[in-house]
Design an enzyme around this catalytic site. Structure first.
Site, PDB file in Angstrom:
ATOM      1  N   SER A  48      45.722 -20.542  88.817  1.00 32.77           N
ATOM      2  CA  SER A  48      44.466 -21.361  89.098  1.00 32.77           C
ATOM      3  C   SER A  48      44.678 -22.478  89.982  1.00 32.77           C
ATOM      4  O   SER A  48      44.033 -23.276  90.290  1.00 32.77           O
ATOM      5  CB  SER A  48      43.900 -22.100  87.650  1.00 32.77           C
ATOM      6  OG  SER A  48      43.243 -21.044  87.086  1.00 32.77           O
ATOM      7  N   LYS A  85      42.580 -22.716  93.020  1.00 32.81           N
ATOM      8  CA  LYS A  85      41.394 -23.385  93.095  1.00 32.81           C
ATOM      9  C   LYS A  85      41.499 -24.551  94.059  1.00 32.81           C
ATOM     10  O   LYS A  85      40.478 -25.000  94.354  1.00 32.81           O
ATOM     11  CB  LYS A  85      40.933 -23.830  91.889  1.00 32.81           C
ATOM     12  CG  LYS A  85      40.464 -22.572  90.990  1.00 32.81           C
ATOM     13  CD  LYS A  85      39.789 -22.989  89.551  1.00 32.81           C
ATOM     14  CE  LYS A  85      39.536 -21.900  88.701  1.00 32.81           C
ATOM     15  NZ  LYS A  85      40.683 -21.155  88.008  1.00 32.81           N
ATOM     16  N   ASP A  87      41.077  -8.745  79.692  1.00 32.92           N
ATOM     17  CA  ASP A  87      40.335 -10.000  79.969  1.00 32.92           C
ATOM     18  C   ASP A  87      38.740  -9.884  80.198  1.00 32.92           C
ATOM     19  O   ASP A  87      38.335 -11.030  80.001  1.00 32.92           O
ATOM     20  CB  ASP A  87      40.950 -10.638  81.320  1.00 32.92           C
ATOM     21  CG  ASP A  87      42.518 -11.025  81.212  1.00 32.92           C
ATOM     22  OD1 ASP A  87      42.888 -11.484  80.164  1.00 32.92           O
ATOM     23  OD2 ASP A  87      43.134 -11.097  82.426  1.00 32.92           O
ATOM     24  N   SER A 110      39.135 -26.021  85.226  1.00 28.90           N
ATOM     25  CA  SER A 110      39.662 -24.836  85.727  1.00 28.90           C
ATOM     26  C   SER A 110      38.683 -23.653  85.271  1.00 28.90           C
ATOM     27  O   SER A 110      38.999 -22.688  84.833  1.00 28.90           O
ATOM     28  CB  SER A 110      41.266 -24.384  85.375  1.00 28.90           C
ATOM     29  OG  SER A 110      41.633 -23.472  86.151  1.00 28.90           O
ATOM     30  N   ASN A 111      37.337 -23.814  85.712  1.00 28.13           N
ATOM     31  CA  ASN A 111      36.477 -23.175  85.511  1.00 28.13           C
ATOM     32  C   ASN A 111      36.200 -21.626  86.542  1.00 28.13           C
ATOM     33  O   ASN A 111      35.968 -21.897  87.694  1.00 28.13           O
ATOM     34  CB  ASN A 111      35.050 -23.432  85.538  1.00 28.13           C
ATOM     35  CG  ASN A 111      33.873 -22.512  84.843  1.00 28.13           C
ATOM     36  OD1 ASN A 111      33.503 -21.505  85.452  1.00 28.13           O
ATOM     37  ND2 ASN A 111      33.449 -23.224  83.929  1.00 28.13           N
ATOM     38  N   THR A 120      46.401 -27.459  87.300  1.00 28.70           N
ATOM     39  CA  THR A 120      47.403 -26.294  86.667  1.00 28.70           C
ATOM     40  C   THR A 120      47.078 -25.087  86.877  1.00 28.70           C
ATOM     41  O   THR A 120      46.016 -24.625  87.668  1.00 28.70           O
ATOM     42  CB  THR A 120      47.263 -26.564  84.909  1.00 28.70           C
ATOM     43  OG1 THR A 120      45.668 -26.285  84.738  1.00 28.70           O
ATOM     44  CG2 THR A 120      47.432 -28.033  84.460  1.00 28.70           C
TER      45      THR A 120
END
Length: 494
Positions: free
Chosen positions: A84, A87, A177, A332-333, A445
């Site tokens: 992530s 992002k 997932d 963290s979408n 993160t």
């Protein structure tokens, strides 16, 4: 146009790659020569000698935020799966391309006439990507229609999701997932179950009832697009909670298994729906019913494009991007990242697709001096294991964006270490929660199986701002303790 743009960037990437081969690389030891950072260098070298880091593949770069000067580097040009932390580029490109005040739109339209309380025609729910739509917004739409005198709909209820392409899942998503919220399908018409805006998912909760009986399963919001298959049972107090909630891939079946002991809270899971558009339509239909608007027996819930002649009855705007970027980055979408990518593609290339959106991200990176030959990504969220970036280039991004007019918005969207408020600490709220790191590490993160990353800004004891990027993969054991030690060492430097 997109094809030619890709060809251009391919040529540029090759040229950059060739130049990189021709220019000798600087050894990390030369970076460590700055005497003012000698003590920090020694501490970092000690951390890097730890088994967790030695057994992992790493790429680390630390720069001065004021000048961009590299003060420490290990394998800075090594390509690592960023998870992530990718992002960081997505957020920067979105702010630059769409603007801080950008808002998503949603509209309700009709293609007929209202006669004595009956809409003689179809009612359209047209989405343009808003990931923050809630059940309450559909309730407001329904109330607005009622005020306009609509009590009955004779035609179909149509979901228009044509603003983006019909491809629902980005490349590289693993089958394991797919059932869960963080890998929810992407649609221009979608719905979130809560204020975290986990679009395209439903909160499924199983709680114990009485001994030997099945657990009680509830859906939030209540929807008919998921079929619950409850194979779980309630067991006596003191037993182990073995509840598992998942969705059968390729179907709408939610499977609940295991045991739930009396006296416990049971289990809760955010389950991705198979088709976000039909999910939104189902909830809209329920909102209409709750406001006293009925449908004909022949009415169907279908997907389709609203005709140009359709009349707009109601519309709403989402919160601006400068506000939406907070839950996107702090929490963290993944869905937000992919929607923003498609929206960028739609704006720049007139194509709401991953190809177009990811190209816009590459365009932006190139425009600010990033070596795009060292970036490989097939999504905007970082969920794919095939993504590769280097710590040197990621830290360079964090340096150059400090000159952007939207930098303060970007900076404030990063998780702040140790802050317990979810919308402040985000994914760092339970990490680095003691001095000197607490409150002084502002970073994104990244986490996948055997992959951990942390990249952002750190304030040192004497108030200097440093940029740090730590990427690790092939981890035999979690590298988070070592990564946090690195961040702490930076914050402790003076």
């Amino acid at each position: 146009m997109l094809v030619w743009k890709k060809l251009f960037f391919t040529i540029v990437s090759i040229m950059l790659l060739v130049s990189a081969v021709l220019v000798p690389t600087t050894a990390s030891s030369s970076v460590e020569a700055a005497t003012s950072y000698a003590s920090l260098t020694n501490k970092l070298n000690t951390i890097m000698a730890d088994t967790r880091m030695k057994n992992a593949t790493t790429s680390i770069t630390i720069r001065k935020a004021s000048t961009g000067e590299v003060i420490y580097e290990r394998n800075g040009d090594k390509g690592i799966t960023p998870a992530s932390s990718l992002k960081l580029l997505t957020g920067a490109a979105a702010l630059d391309t769409l603007g801080e005040n950008f808002q998503f739109s949603t509209a309700v339209l009709m293609d007929g006439k209202i006669n004595k309380g009956t809409l003689q025609g179809n009612l359209y729910l047209k989405g343009q990507g808003d990931p923050t739509l809630l059940k309450s917004h559909f309730d407001n739409f329904a109330a607005g229609l009622s005020k306009k005198g609509i009590k009955h709909i004779s035609g179909n209820l149509v979901g228009d999701d044509t603003w983006y392409e019909s491809v629902r899942l980005s490349a590289g998503i693993l089958a394991e997932d797919v059932p869960y919220y963080y890998a929810a399908p992407i649609s221009a018409l979608t719905l979130s179950p809560n204020g975290d805006f986990d679009a395209g998912s439903v909160i499924v909760e199983a709680k114990p009832t009485s001994n030997g009986k099945a657990t009680r399963v509830t859906l939030t919001p209540n929807t008919g697009v998921l079929q619950v298959v409850n194979r779980s049972k309630t067991v006596p107090k003191g037993n182990k909670n073995t509840l598992k909630i998942t969705r059968e891939v390729g179907t709408n079946k939610v499977i609940v298994t295991g045991s739930s002991p009396i006296g416990t809270s049971g289990s809760k899971e955010w389950i991705a729906v198979k088709d976000p558009t039909m999910y939104a339509l189902d909830i809209f239909k329920r909102s209409l019913a709750e406001k006293g608007i009925s449908l004909s027996k022949s009415t169907k819930l279908v997907k389709g494009k609203a005709p140009a002649s359709a009349k707009t009855l109601l519309s709403k705007k989402s919160q601006p991007l400068k506000d939406l970027i907070v839950p996107f980055m702090k929490l963290s979408n993944n869905v937000h990242a992919e929607i923003l990518a498609k929206e960028m593609g739609r704006k720049v290339y007139g194509e709401g697709s991953w190809d177009a959106g990811l190209q816009v991200m590459r365009d932006y990176a190139f425009s600010v001096g990033i070596d795009v030959s060292k970036w490989k990504f097939e999504d905007a969220s970082g969920l794919s294991y095939s993504n590769k970036i280097t710590s040197s280039e990621l830290s360079h991004l964090l340096y150059v964006i400090r000159k952007e007019p939207w930098y303060n918005t970007y900076y404030k969207s990063l998780p702040i270490a140790g802050s317990k408020d979810r919308y402040v600490g985000g994914t760092l709220r339970y990490r680095l929660n003691t001095a000197p790191a607490a409150g002084n590490i502002m970073a994104k993160t990244g986490s996948l199986k055997n992959i951990k990353a942390l990249a952002g800004y750190a304030k040192t004891k004497d108030g200097e701002l440093l940029i740090f990027t730590v990427l690790t993969e092939n981890n035999k054991t979690s590298t988070i303790p070592s990564i946090d030690q690195i961040a702490t060492a930076i914050a402790n430097h003076k």
